[in-house]
Scaffold this motif. Structure first.
Motif, PDB file in Angstrom:
ATOM      1  N   SER A 126     157.916  51.692  36.579  1.00 14.02           N
ATOM      2  CA  SER A 126     158.485  53.146  36.176  1.00 14.02           C
ATOM      3  C   SER A 126     158.347  53.958  37.505  1.00 14.02           C
ATOM      4  CB  SER A 126     157.841  53.648  34.762  1.00 14.02           C
ATOM      5  OG  SER A 126     157.961  55.009  34.804  1.00 14.02           O
ATOM      6  N   VAL A 128     158.453  57.339  36.953  1.00 17.00           N
ATOM      7  CA  VAL A 128     157.928  58.422  36.823  1.00 17.00           C
ATOM      8  C   VAL A 128     156.353  58.359  36.573  1.00 17.00           C
ATOM      9  CG1 VAL A 128     160.157  58.884  35.721  1.00 17.00           C
ATOM     10  CG2 VAL A 128     158.511  58.008  34.468  1.00 17.00           C
ATOM     11  N   LEU A 129     155.976  57.286  36.879  1.00 13.66           N
ATOM     12  CA  LEU A 129     154.341  57.107  36.352  1.00 13.66           C
ATOM     13  C   LEU A 129     153.726  56.715  38.023  1.00 13.66           C
ATOM     14  CD1 LEU A 129     154.276  55.172  33.209  1.00 13.66           C
ATOM     15  CD2 LEU A 129     153.965  57.491  33.363  1.00 13.66           C
ATOM     16  N   GLU A 140     151.690  60.681  34.311  1.00  7.15           N
ATOM     17  CA  GLU A 140     153.318  61.051  34.849  1.00  7.15           C
ATOM     18  C   GLU A 140     153.166  61.899  36.154  1.00  7.15           C
ATOM     19  OE1 GLU A 140     154.281  61.690  30.043  1.00  7.15           O
ATOM     20  OE2 GLU A 140     153.402  63.488  31.143  1.00  7.15           O
ATOM     21  N   LYS A 141     154.296  61.731  36.914  1.00 10.64           N
ATOM     22  CA  LYS A 141     154.292  62.456  38.072  1.00 10.64           C
ATOM     23  C   LYS A 141     154.678  64.032  37.925  1.00 10.64           C
ATOM     24  CE  LYS A 141     155.392  58.598  41.102  1.00 10.64           C
ATOM     25  NZ  LYS A 141     156.581  57.970  41.851  1.00 10.64           N
ATOM     26  N   GLN A 142     155.035  64.321  36.780  1.00 16.41           N
ATOM     27  CA  GLN A 142     155.537  65.757  36.637  1.00 16.41           C
ATOM     28  C   GLN A 142     154.309  66.178  35.742  1.00 16.41           C
ATOM     29  OE1 GLN A 142     157.997  67.838  37.776  1.00 16.41           O
ATOM     30  NE2 GLN A 142     158.436  65.825  38.980  1.00 16.41           N
ATOM     31  N   TYR A 153     148.273  67.122  34.961  1.00 11.11           N
ATOM     32  CA  TYR A 153     149.076  66.019  34.682  1.00 11.11           C
ATOM     33  C   TYR A 153     148.574  65.318  33.736  1.00 11.11           C
ATOM     34  CZ  TYR A 153     151.145  67.104  39.178  1.00 11.11           C
ATOM     35  OH  TYR A 153     151.701  67.766  40.119  1.00 11.11           O
ATOM     36  N   ARG A 154     149.478  64.727  32.795  1.00 14.40           N
ATOM     37  CA  ARG A 154     148.978  63.947  31.540  1.00 14.40           C
ATOM     38  C   ARG A 154     149.064  62.389  32.045  1.00 14.40           C
ATOM     39  NH1 ARG A 154     152.402  64.534  26.547  1.00 14.40           N
ATOM     40  NH2 ARG A 154     154.084  63.665  27.736  1.00 14.40           N
ATOM     41  N   GLY A 155     147.748  61.687  31.413  1.00 15.60           N
ATOM     42  CA  GLY A 155     148.075  60.355  31.832  1.00 15.60           C
ATOM     43  C   GLY A 155     147.649  59.632  30.463  1.00 15.60           C
ATOM     44  N   VAL A 312     153.983  59.606  24.382  1.00 19.39           N
ATOM     45  CA  VAL A 312     153.629  58.832  25.394  1.00 19.39           C
ATOM     46  C   VAL A 312     154.124  57.259  24.748  1.00 19.39           C
ATOM     47  CG1 VAL A 312     151.742  57.248  26.488  1.00 19.39           C
ATOM     48  CG2 VAL A 312     151.655  59.673  26.486  1.00 19.39           C
ATOM     49  N   THR A 315     158.021  57.673  24.922  1.00 22.19           N
ATOM     50  CA  THR A 315     158.755  57.869  26.207  1.00 22.19           C
ATOM     51  C   THR A 315     158.461  56.686  27.463  1.00 22.19           C
ATOM     52  OG1 THR A 315     158.228  60.198  26.119  1.00 22.19           O
ATOM     53  CG2 THR A 315     158.676  59.497  28.222  1.00 22.19           C
ATOM     54  N   HIS A 316     157.147  56.150  27.201  1.00 24.71           N
ATOM     55  CA  HIS A 316     156.679  55.277  28.078  1.00 24.71           C
ATOM     56  C   HIS A 316     156.550  53.490  27.537  1.00 24.71           C
ATOM     57  CE1 HIS A 316     156.380  58.359  30.893  1.00 24.71           C
ATOM     58  NE2 HIS A 316     155.606  59.049  30.211  1.00 24.71           N
TER      59      HIS A 316
END
Length: 792
Positions: A126, A128-129, A140-142, A153-155, A312, A315-316
């Motif tokens: 992914s 975006v990660l 997440e990159k955003q 940043y949320r992980g 999460v 989305t992932h």
């Protein structure tokens, strides 16, 4: 039946995966080798990295073998150099194909490893990660929140686990990182780097691939000229980056300043690597002042954390693919039966008992008042401390630099606060001495000054001391830990057991009155100074002198419980009897970091069980060993050896049993429990109540040693407990740990996630090994405690 929601999400759809492992014989790794167990771990880690797949060492009677995913076996080298051994890997004809519907103990390990690799490999695709390191954490990159300078940043971690009702699931939890929104300047001066950035953690943007690095060095070589060790022939760094970054190149790579500064870091193999400063984004830890206005958003309340986890998963994790096959993650988590332990009765002085069980003759309280009543009974004249022994010889060492300022006033306040806790007639009357810190230029000289004063007044006869460390020019946790360790070593030569406080903390409660020309207590409407004095008196004097505030009035399932922890090259042991009034503490040096030899562990366990049993006057039948962190095989074997020797010596019952449990360190995904309730018809979630527990297998469970009644900030993190040997039911193991966690000696009106065995080990290891991992208790017990024999 009422249930409570977890963060375990069932997974399915993996039955068609070809989880086939090739088996390699490992030659040159004999079980009697001094480094056998360590080398097994090293071999597993290195083979995993070389094959880029989940490799496992399986230990069999004929010797260890290496299980390698068949598709990656061609990447395995013929030999690997380990610690004082080179092992040869020989391919065999054996293959293990994991049948996910019919698992053996051996194939279950392979299945868990295989599925974890499948999940992680899918997430790595992914864009975006990003993954900071080798752990199963993805971010997440955003940013989910930001200001002009810093982003939050949320992980999340997604750990494969066995489900209580069979099958597999993902434990999913979230955490956050705080990262600068702008990179370092492309051209940095050496002084600026050393003063502001050296040894800090940064995110390195290698195109769309991000890494977490700790910057160690500055170079005076420009980006265009620096030659990197990653490439054969040490090619220029700029060309190597352009060649290796995924295409198309993002603007920050395409427009990289050729004359920019190159900084250096070390990779996991200890090799030096270069990175352009222009690609480095500063990461801030939770204590950094720059992020405090954002940090409160990362302390998620249960409802918000649950919503994060759900997002999460949606989305992932809803479309994981591995080897062309989709792995399905359930949209709803598993719910456990709502079960909880009632807190134990507690015994104070004067035969007073506090009970949330409404025991006849005891002072009864509701769960919400359990902590508050613990604190209030300590100052109740009818109750007070359970231990009422004299405090022995006491010293109070303070730096000379405070003698003519607020020092005497602090001494008066401190002695008064301590005497409010003392239950014996002699009370607390320390010998107050000031050591000369005025000429000390470094940690060693200050420790020498403390030792010199102790030698002058102690005369080698021993005792206990509260030592105030002088205010440093530059204050860091590492500096304070090192100074305390050095001072403790000097004091040990005088047979003095120390506890440390800091002039910086104490001095913040005083101010100078120019009108009165004297030092006076500072304005303190919240009573922080009073609280500081009380907790310092409790932790630094009473507990260090082994005066216990209260003990259990409800029995443990185990007759003797021994806690073990190893930090660096020092092992700590704490033993308690069934009602906790007899406690034994000791430390010993170890040759290997974070683990002990079988011989040393056996000797310490024999000593501890013997002293606790003798002090309690019992013939123990159930022995439990609790290991903080992983319990290594030599330690389990040592515990078995100790039990057999104790049986032969008649110290324990002839039919005595042994149970060993681990209290693992937090993994990538913490287990969570969410208690559902309805407010005005709206579905809400809150923290579980104190004592709530969940069993997720015959050898594994979680218990909430903190909870709703104590109003902890954020979301409760239940303590993980694994039974690794023995027959004591996991539910009884959990209840004993909960009971021991209720002995909140360092903060009577609060709660503690860790049991007493873990916390006392942390106390006595703080001056012997860093970093200190306890949550809120800094008071040490000296390494000499328990050496003179006997439990109290």
């Amino acid at each position: 039946m009422r249930t409570i929601e977890t963060n375990l999400f069932p997974i399915s759809g993996f039955g068609g995966l070809d989880a086939t492992y090739a088996i390699y014989r490992v030659d040159g790794l004999a079980p009697d080798h001094d480094e056998y167990h360590e080398n097994c771990q090293r071999l597993q880690r290195r083979a995993t990295r070389l094959c880029n797949a989940g490799v496992i060492v399986l230990k069999r009677e004929a010797g260890p073998v290496l299980a390698v995913p068949a598709a990656s076996a061609h990447l395995l080298p013929g030999s690997v150099l380990l610690a004082r051994a080179r092992v040869t890997l020989q391919a065999t004809a054996e293959r293990i194909r994991v049948d996910f519907s019919a698992l053996t103990p051996e194939s279950e390990r392979l299945a868990l490893r295989y599925l974890q690799s499948a999940v992680s490999d899918s997430l790595r695709t992914s864009n975006v990660l990003w993954q900071p390191d080798s752990r199963n954490l993805f971010f997440e990159k955003q940013p989910v929140d930001r200001d002009r300078h810093i982003g939050m940043y949320r992980g999340f971690g997604a750990m494969v686990t066995r489900m209580p009702e069979g099958g597999f699931g993902l434990a999913v939890d979230v955490q956050f990182k705080f990262i600068a929104q702008q990179p370092l300047r492309s051209r940095l001066q050496e002084q600026e780097f050393r003063q502001q950035h050296r040894m800090h953690t940064f995110v390195y943007h290698f195109g769309d691939i991000w890494y977490e690095v700790e910057l160690e060095g500055w170079t005076n070589v420009e980006v265009a000229a620096y030659r990197c060790g990653e490439s054969a022939g040490r090619r220029p760094l700029l060309g190597w980056i352009h060649e290796q970054c995924p295409k198309p190149l993002p603007p920050e790579i395409a427009h990289l300043d050729k004359g920019g500064t190159v900084l250096e870091y070390s990779n996991s193999d200890g090799e030096t690597r270069g990175v352009p400063a222009q690609l480095c984004y500063r990461m801030f830890d939770s204590e950094a002042p720059e992020i405090q206005h954002l940090h409160r958003f990362a302390t998620r309340l249960p409802g918000a954390r649950r919503a994060d986890i759900a997002e999460v998963v949606r989305t992932h994790l809803s479309a994981l693919h591995f080897a062309g096959q989709r792995i399905t993650v359930a949209g709803q988590p598993w719910s456990a039966a709502h079960r909880f332990f009632v807190p134990p009765d507690l015994r104070f002085g004067g035969n007073q008992v506090l009970s949330a069980r409404h025991t006849v003759g005891a002072t009864s309280c509701d769960l919400v008042d359990y902590g508050r009543m613990r604190g209030s009974l300590l100052t109740d004249r009818r109750a007070g401390f359970f231990s009422r022994d004299n405090l022995s010889q006491q010293f109070l060492f303070l730096p000379k630099t405070v003698e003519n300022t607020w020092g005497p006033l602090f001494v008066q306040n401190f002695i008064q606060a301590t005497n409010q806790l003392c239950a014996n007639q002699d009370g607390y009357g320390p010998r107050v001495e000031y050591y000369d810190d005025t000429a000390a230029r470094n940690i060693i000289e200050e420790a020498d000054a403390i030792g010199a004063k102790a030698a002058e007044v102690g005369g080698g006869f021993g005792g206990f001391a509260v030592v105030m460390l002088a205010e440093p020019k530059v204050r860091t946790q590492q500096r304070e830990d090192e100074l305390a360790g050095c001072a403790a070593e000097r004091l040990a030569k005088q047979q003095i057991i120390p506890a440390f406080i800091h002039a910086t903390s104490a001095g913040s409660f005083f101010t100078y009155s120019a009108a009165e020309r004297r030092w006076v207590p500072a304005h303190d409407p919240k009573g922080r100074y009073r609280s500081y004095l009380r907790l310092s008196a409790l932790n630094k004097v009473m507990l260090t002198a082994r005066q216990w505030p209260f003990v259990l009035g409800s029995k443990l399932h185990a007759d003797v419980t021994i806690g073990i922890d190893v930090k660096g090259n020092t092992a700590g042991f704490t033993g308690v009897c069934r009602l906790s009034e007899k406690v034994w503490c000791a430390t010993t040096e170890t040759k290997r970091k974070e683990r002990m030899s079988r011989r040393k562990c056996r000797e310490m366990l024999i000593d501890g069980v013997t002293k606790v049993a003798k002090a309690a006057g019992t013939l123990p039948g159930r022995i439990v060993v609790q290991r903080d962190g992983r319990m290594f095989e030599p330690e389990i074997e040592a515990a078995k050896d100790a039990i057999e020797e104790l049986k032969r010596a008649g110290v324990i019952a002839a039919d005595a049993s042994l149970t060993c449990v681990e209290i693992p360190k937090s993994g990538a995904a913490a287990f969570r429990l969410f208690d559902e309730y309805f407010d005005r018809g709206n579905r809400e979630f809150r923290n579980p109540e104190y004592g709530t527990f969940a069993v997720i297998g015959p050898n594994e469970g979680f218990v909430c040693n903190t909870g709703l009644s104590f109003r902890v900030p954020g979301t409760v993190r239940p303590l993980h407990v694994k039974r690794v040997h023995g027959e004591m039911p996991i539910e009884e193991c959990l209840e004993d740990i909960f009971f021991l966690a209720c002995l909140t000696w360092s903060k009577p009106d609060g709660c503690s996630r860790d049991p007493l065995t873990v916390r006392l080990n942390d106390r006595q290891l703080i001056d012997m090994a860093t970093p200190f991992d306890d949550e809120d208790d800094e008071a040490p017990l000296s390494a000499t405690v328990g050496v003179e024999g006997g439990a109290r």
